[in-house]
Enzyme design. Structure first.
Site, PDB file in Angstrom:
ATOM      1  N   GLY A   1       0.790  -1.225   0.000  1.00 37.72           N
ATOM      2  CA  GLY A   1       0.000   0.000   0.000  1.00 37.72           C
ATOM      3  C   GLY A   1       0.817   1.268   0.000  1.00 37.72           C
ATOM      4  O   GLY A   1       0.275   2.361   0.144  1.00 37.72           O
ATOM      5  N   HIS A   2       2.115   1.157  -0.134  1.00 41.29           N
ATOM      6  CA  HIS A   2       2.968   2.344  -0.001  1.00 41.29           C
ATOM      7  C   HIS A   2       4.037   2.360  -1.079  1.00 41.29           C
ATOM      8  O   HIS A   2       5.187   2.085  -0.791  1.00 41.29           O
ATOM      9  CB  HIS A   2       3.615   2.342   1.376  1.00 41.29           C
ATOM     10  CG  HIS A   2       3.969   3.695   1.881  1.00 41.29           C
ATOM     11  ND1 HIS A   2       5.176   4.278   1.656  1.00 41.29           N
ATOM     12  CD2 HIS A   2       3.261   4.584   2.595  1.00 41.29           C
ATOM     13  CE1 HIS A   2       5.214   5.466   2.238  1.00 41.29           C
ATOM     14  NE2 HIS A   2       4.064   5.664   2.817  1.00 41.29           N
ATOM     15  N   PHE A   3       3.902   2.648  -2.169  1.00 42.68           N
ATOM     16  CA  PHE A   3       2.752   3.019  -2.968  1.00 42.68           C
ATOM     17  C   PHE A   3       2.661   2.050  -4.115  1.00 42.68           C
ATOM     18  O   PHE A   3       3.674   1.768  -4.728  1.00 42.68           O
ATOM     19  CB  PHE A   3       2.909   4.435  -3.494  1.00 42.68           C
ATOM     20  CG  PHE A   3       2.945   5.481  -2.412  1.00 42.68           C
ATOM     21  CD1 PHE A   3       1.774   5.939  -1.855  1.00 42.68           C
ATOM     22  CD2 PHE A   3       4.143   5.980  -1.938  1.00 42.68           C
ATOM     23  CE1 PHE A   3       1.792   6.920  -0.869  1.00 42.68           C
ATOM     24  CE2 PHE A   3       4.171   6.956  -0.949  1.00 42.68           C
ATOM     25  CZ  PHE A   3       2.996   7.419  -0.409  1.00 42.68           C
TER      26      PHE A   3
ATOM     27  N   ILE B   1       7.859   2.792  -2.042  1.00 45.25           N
ATOM     28  CA  ILE B   1       8.778   3.561  -1.197  1.00 45.25           C
ATOM     29  C   ILE B   1       8.593   3.060   0.231  1.00 45.25           C
ATOM     30  O   ILE B   1       7.470   2.920   0.710  1.00 45.25           O
ATOM     31  CB  ILE B   1       8.489   5.072  -1.254  1.00 45.25           C
ATOM     32  CG1 ILE B   1       8.699   5.597  -2.667  1.00 45.25           C
ATOM     33  CG2 ILE B   1       9.376   5.828  -0.257  1.00 45.25           C
ATOM     34  CD1 ILE B   1       8.343   7.056  -2.844  1.00 45.25           C
TER      35      ILE B   1
END
Length: 164
Positions: A41-43, A48
Site C-alpha cells: 500500500g505504499h505506494f 517507497i
C-alpha cells in the site's frame, strides 16, 4: 548478532560493529526486502519504504547496540526525539545505520543515521530509559523491541495528555 521484533517491518537488523562509545559508532545493516508487507500500500506501482519503517529498523539496531547492559536493566524506547528524512528507501536497498551513544539525565541517547547506496536516508535521535530505574519494578515489562503501544502511551504522558 541480529535483532528482530514484531511491528511494521518483517526483516532483521544485523550488528556489523558494536562500536565503542566515545571512540567509534556502532553499525548495523538491514536489507529492505521487496516482500515487506508495507509495500503493498505504499505506494502501488512505485514502492517507497515508509519513514516509520526506517525508524523501526534504526530502533531495532539501537536496542541491539545498547552500550550499557546491566543485569536486571530493561532499556525501552522512551522517545523519538527527532527524525529527518532526506532521501527515499526502495525495495532491495541495504540500509546501513550508525549509532553514536551518550548518557544524560539517567537516559541513554542515540544519534543515528541510516543510509542506502545513494546516501543518507534519515537522521534520527532516540532516547532510551531503564524501565527498572524509572518504575522500580522487578517483574516483566513491555520491552518488545518495537515502537508500539508502550512507547505511544509513555509519549502521551510526557506531553501531559491521556494516551490510554
Amino acid at each position: 548478532m541480529t535483532a528482530a521484533g514484531w511491528g511494521p517491518v518483517d526483516g532483521t537488523v544485523k550488528v556489523v560493529d558494536p562500536g565503542v562509545p566515545g571512540e567509534r559508532p556502532a553499525r548495523c545493516v538491514a536489507v529492505v526486502d521487496a516482500s515487506e508487507k508495507v509495500f503493498a500500500g505504499h505506494f502501488p506501482g512505485f514502492a517507497i519504504f515508509p519513514g516509520v519503517c526506517v525508524v523501526e529498523y534504526v530502533q531495532r539496531g539501537a536496542l541491539a547496540t545498547l552500550p550499557e547492559r546491566e543485569p536486571g536493566g530493561r532499556w525501552v524506547l522512551a522517545a523519538v526525539e527527532s527524525s529527518r528524512f532526506l532521501s527515499p528507501v526502495y525495495p532491495g536497498d541495504e540500509l546501513t545505520s550508525e549509532y553514536v551513544w551518550s548518557r544524560k539525565d539517567g537516559a541513554l541517547r542515540c544519534r543515528a543515521s541510516a543510509a542506502t547506496g545513494r546516501g543518507v536516508a534519515a537522521q534520527i535521535r532516540l532516547r532510551f530509559e531503564d524501565r527498572k530505574t524509572q518504575t522500580g519494578e522487578t517483574g516483566e515489562t513491555g520491552e518488545t523491541g518495537e515502537m508500539g503501544r508502550d512507547t505511544e502511551a509513555r509519549s502521551g504522558r510526557d506531553r501531559g495528555t491521556d494516551a490510554g
